[in-house]
Write a protein that holds these residues in place. Structure first.
Motif, mmCIF file in Angstrom:
data_model
loop_
_atom_site.group_PDB
_atom_site.id
_atom_site.type_symbol
_atom_site.label_atom_id
_atom_site.label_comp_id
_atom_site.label_asym_id
_atom_site.label_seq_id
_atom_site.Cartn_x
_atom_site.Cartn_y
_atom_site.Cartn_z
ATOM 1 N N TYR A 161 0.820 -1.215 0.000
ATOM 2 C CA TYR A 161 0.000 0.000 0.000
ATOM 3 C C TYR A 161 0.854 1.265 0.000
ATOM 4 C CZ TYR A 161 -4.212 -2.771 0.902
ATOM 5 O OH TYR A 161 -5.255 -3.655 0.800
ATOM 6 N N VAL A 162 1.988 1.253 0.688
ATOM 7 C CA VAL A 162 2.827 2.468 0.753
ATOM 8 C C VAL A 162 3.764 2.579 -0.442
ATOM 9 C CG1 VAL A 162 2.735 2.544 3.256
ATOM 10 C CG2 VAL A 162 4.603 1.328 2.145
ATOM 11 N N SER A 163 3.758 1.601 -1.322
ATOM 12 C CA SER A 163 4.659 1.653 -2.483
ATOM 13 C C SER A 163 4.182 2.629 -3.544
ATOM 14 C CB SER A 163 4.799 0.256 -3.087
ATOM 15 O OG SER A 163 3.553 -0.196 -3.605
ATOM 16 N N GLY A 164 2.841 2.819 -3.650
ATOM 17 C CA GLY A 164 2.303 3.740 -4.643
ATOM 18 C C GLY A 164 2.403 3.243 -6.067
ATOM 19 N N GLN A 174 -3.322 8.523 -0.947
ATOM 20 C CA GLN A 174 -4.055 9.778 -1.063
ATOM 21 C C GLN A 174 -4.906 10.040 0.182
ATOM 22 O OE1 GLN A 174 -6.547 9.982 -4.522
ATOM 23 N NE2 GLN A 174 -7.193 12.095 -4.144
ATOM 24 N N HIS A 175 -5.383 8.975 0.817
ATOM 25 C CA HIS A 175 -6.245 9.112 2.005
ATOM 26 C C HIS A 175 -5.608 8.449 3.222
ATOM 27 C CE1 HIS A 175 -9.453 10.429 -0.716
ATOM 28 N NE2 HIS A 175 -9.141 9.392 -1.479
ATOM 29 N N ILE A 176 -4.284 8.480 3.313
ATOM 30 C CA ILE A 176 -3.600 7.716 4.353
ATOM 31 C C ILE A 176 -3.897 8.245 5.757
ATOM 32 C CG2 ILE A 176 -1.476 9.095 4.132
ATOM 33 C CD1 ILE A 176 0.066 6.460 4.676
ATOM 34 N N ARG A 177 -4.091 9.534 5.911
ATOM 35 C CA ARG A 177 -4.413 10.079 7.234
ATOM 36 C C ARG A 177 -5.773 9.582 7.712
ATOM 37 N NH1 ARG A 177 -5.175 15.371 7.820
ATOM 38 N NH2 ARG A 177 -4.887 15.127 10.068
ATOM 39 N N LYS A 178 -6.697 9.427 6.799
ATOM 40 C CA LYS A 178 -8.022 8.932 7.178
ATOM 41 C C LYS A 178 -7.960 7.456 7.566
ATOM 42 C CE LYS A 178 -10.339 12.306 4.231
ATOM 43 N NZ LYS A 178 -11.236 12.537 3.064
ATOM 44 N N TYR A 179 -7.133 6.689 6.870
ATOM 45 C CA TYR A 179 -6.980 5.283 7.239
ATOM 46 C C TYR A 179 -6.303 5.152 8.603
ATOM 47 C CZ TYR A 179 -8.516 3.504 2.714
ATOM 48 O OH TYR A 179 -9.267 3.180 1.625
ATOM 49 N N GLN A 346 -0.732 6.172 18.472
ATOM 50 C CA GLN A 346 -1.348 7.191 17.631
ATOM 51 C C GLN A 346 -1.176 6.900 16.145
ATOM 52 O OE1 GLN A 346 -3.238 9.771 18.500
ATOM 53 N NE2 GLN A 346 -3.478 10.468 16.402
ATOM 54 N N TYR A 347 -0.098 6.220 15.764
ATOM 55 C CA TYR A 347 0.200 5.998 14.352
ATOM 56 C C TYR A 347 0.408 4.497 14.081
ATOM 57 C CZ TYR A 347 1.054 11.009 14.607
ATOM 58 O OH TYR A 347 0.918 12.351 14.815
ATOM 59 N N PRO A 348 -0.648 3.699 14.147
ATOM 60 C CA PRO A 348 -0.491 2.260 13.868
ATOM 61 C C PRO A 348 -0.114 1.972 12.420
ATOM 62 C CG PRO A 348 -2.812 2.855 14.084
ATOM 63 C CD PRO A 348 -2.033 4.052 14.504
ATOM 64 N N ILE A 349 -0.399 2.888 11.488
ATOM 65 C CA ILE A 349 0.008 2.682 10.103
ATOM 66 C C ILE A 349 1.523 2.844 9.954
ATOM 67 C CG2 ILE A 349 -0.244 3.520 7.731
ATOM 68 C CD1 ILE A 349 -2.683 2.046 8.776
ATOM 69 N N LEU A 350 2.110 3.749 10.704
ATOM 70 C CA LEU A 350 3.562 3.936 10.648
ATOM 71 C C LEU A 350 4.303 2.882 11.454
ATOM 72 C CD1 LEU A 350 3.867 7.828 11.034
ATOM 73 C CD2 LEU A 350 3.787 6.477 8.939
ATOM 74 N N LYS A 399 7.511 7.364 2.940
ATOM 75 C CA LYS A 399 6.588 7.098 1.843
ATOM 76 C C LYS A 399 5.140 7.451 2.187
ATOM 77 C CE LYS A 399 9.416 3.133 0.416
ATOM 78 N NZ LYS A 399 9.421 1.677 0.148
ATOM 79 N N CYS A 400 4.877 7.872 3.413
ATOM 80 C CA CYS A 400 3.503 7.991 3.899
ATOM 81 C C CYS A 400 2.887 9.371 3.701
ATOM 82 C CB CYS A 400 3.445 7.578 5.367
ATOM 83 S SG CYS A 400 3.763 5.816 5.606
#
Length: 521
Positions: A161-164, A174-179, A346-350, A399-400
């Motif tokens: 997903y972070v490869s783009g 494009q919507h990574i903050r919302k995810y 706070q940042y489980p995606i990172l 990449k985020c």
């Protein structure tokens, strides 16, 4: 007797011999010959009379005019190019001080060595971070004093997903903050949050930044929020709840991310394990701020080897930085900025594996002996190390995009908070009682008790009153020496500069990498 013709410009036997000798001379012999010719010409011109000088200058002008009148268009263009090159070479050796007052539109100022940034090809010998040539040596790891483990590559499907590179990953970025908001375990708050989503997306905070965490389970008749969503009994309802945060999110992506986090995030696994063993609603869970790995030195930074979450037993020693979570109530606790899980919550995606962030048990090492010292790693040094570019390891945080921007702003607020705390608790070392304004207050009020607990910010703190006062005094000094200003010059950064565009990752724009823009500017 007729006058002998001049041999200037003619190919004679002597000139051929002279040319052959010059091709065989060494660089040192050539330098000696040219220096001798300069000294001889200087001596002759210093001793020539005015009449001789006029004849020489007139003869030079006449020959130059004749030569230029006879030259072809391509020869003239070549001569002008050579002349510009010589002028540029002379200017590159000069200082640009006051160059704005003598601006030359024909000169290409971007080739000046004081302007050229160059490639990011300087590699730190300690941590292998890449830097520009004029960046400070200790920018990345304080010259080998900071040593942290490398970034762990995120698990699938997050790595894709972070490869783009795919349509799905482009939507995700494009919507990574919302995810990230769909899966964050703590709430993000600040005195004021400013967002600009125009051509240059910007995330700014004003005032104080804080993260809060609630109970593991919601109270009856209340909808689960943040951490509570992870423990919903029905999987479909959990996914529906996460999709309610934004209509632009993709249900399939949320489903895959949910599975990934439940399998890889150690905090979620530990929460679920403790929650399953709880028999009543009056128990509490603790996340230690400072953990000591088993069979390891307490100052060593290493990956989690034991559970960080445990139920609180009567008599358990608790520090004010530990996170205490109840099973079910409406209370909220503010997470300490120096807690090791502050970033992961706070940042489980990172940090999908709940990797440790900055905490107070990180110590510097001696770059010569690799021995651990008693000096702590600062918050700024920790995150500067984390966002560096290295060829030998991948950094998925860079990449985020917009989530990376929010993370940097959040962590910079943490850095500023650490600086302010240092100033607050070291007023005596900073000799704050000697500041003139404080002495004036005591002399006017006659009562030192009326001053209260005011913290004096030194001039080294950017934005403080004393810092601004020093700038004002510097401006007055310039006016006194050079006169009133004629120009008001603002330095800006062009996101289209090659130094920035060459370092962008595939699919990125300059607005996605404010770290590069700041380093280039």
């Amino acid at each position: 007797m007729p006058r002998k013709k001049s041999n200037i410009g003619r190919s004679t036997r002597n000139t051929k011999k002279q040319a052959t000798r010059r091709t065989k001379e060494t660089p040192q012999q050539q330098t000696t010959r040219l220096e001798s010719n300069r000294l001889r010409a200087s001596f002759l011109r210093a001793n020539e009379t005015d009449s001789v000088r006029v004849v020489r200058v007139t003869d030079l002008r006449s020959r130059a005019s004749s030569s230029r009148a006879a030259e072809k268009p391509d020869e003239r263009a070549q001569r002008l190019d050579d002349q510009r090159l010589r002028q540029n070479q002379l200017r590159t050796k000069s200082d640009l001080n006051k160059a704005a007052f003598n601006y030359d539109k024909k000169y290409d100022y971007k080739i000046h060595p004081d302007v050229v940034i160059g490639l990011m090809n300087v590699v730190c010998p300690h941590c292998r971070a890449k830097k520009f040539q004029k960046e400070t040596a200790g920018l990345c790891c304080s010259n080998g004093k900071v040593h942290l483990p490398p970034h762990v590559e995120p698990p699938e499907p997050l790595l894709t997903y972070v490869s783009g590179t795919t349509k799905e990953s482009k939507h995700f970025l494009q919507h990574i903050r919302k995810y990230n908001s769909c899966f964050q375990m703590t709430s993000f708050g600040a005195t004021n949050i400013v967002k600009y989503n125009h051509f240059m997306p910007t995330f700014k905070v004003q005032g104080q930044v804080y993260h809060q965490i609630g109970s593991l389970l919601p109270v009856p008749e209340e909808n689960p929020q943040f951490l509570q969503i992870y423990f919903m009994d029905n999987v479909e309802k959990e996914i529906d709840r996460r999709c309610m945060f934004s209509t632009t999110t993709n249900r399939e992506i949320i489903t895959k991310l949910r599975i990934m986090l439940h399998e890889n995030n150690c905090l979620i696994r530990d929460f679920k394990s403790v929650l399953e063993g709880a028999t009543t609603d009056d128990f509490r869970v603790i996340i230690r701020a400072d953990k000591k790995p088993s069979n390891e030195h307490e100052r060593r930074f290493n990956a989690p080897v034991a559970s960080e979450v445990a139920a609180v037993i009567v008599g358990t020693e608790i520090t004010k930085r530990d996170i205490i979570i109840t099973k079910r109530d409406q209370t909220k606790q503010r997470v300490a900025e120096t807690h090791r899980s502050y970033d992961a919550l706070q940042y489980p995606i990172l940090f999908p594996r709940a990797e440790d962030g900055y905490h107070l048990e990180l110590y510097q090492t001696n770059p010569t002996t690799s021995a651990v010292t008693l000096k702590r790693v600062s918050c700024m040094d920790f995150y500067a190390y984390r966002i560096m570019i290295r060829d030998n390891q991948s950094n998925h945080i860079l990449k985020c995009r917009q989530l990376f921007q929010q993370f940097i702003v959040d962590m910079y607020a943490k850095v500023e908070s650490e600086r302010l705390n240092f100033i607050r608790y070291n007023q005596s070392k900073l000799r704050a009682e000697e500041y003139i304004h404080l002495r004036d207050t005591i002399s006017n009020d006659k009562e030192a008790a009326n001053i209260g607990l005011k913290v004096i910010l030194p001039s080294t703190y950017t934005g403080s009153p004393r810092h601004m006062q020093e700038y004002a005094q510097d401006a007055l000094t310039y006016v006194r020496k050079y006169g009133r200003p004629d120009l008001f010059i603002t330095f800006t950064c062009n996101p289209a500069w090659e130094e920035i565009k060459d370092l962008l990752l595939p699919g990125q724009q300059s607005s996605d990498r404010h770290d590069l823009i700041a380093r280039v500017l």
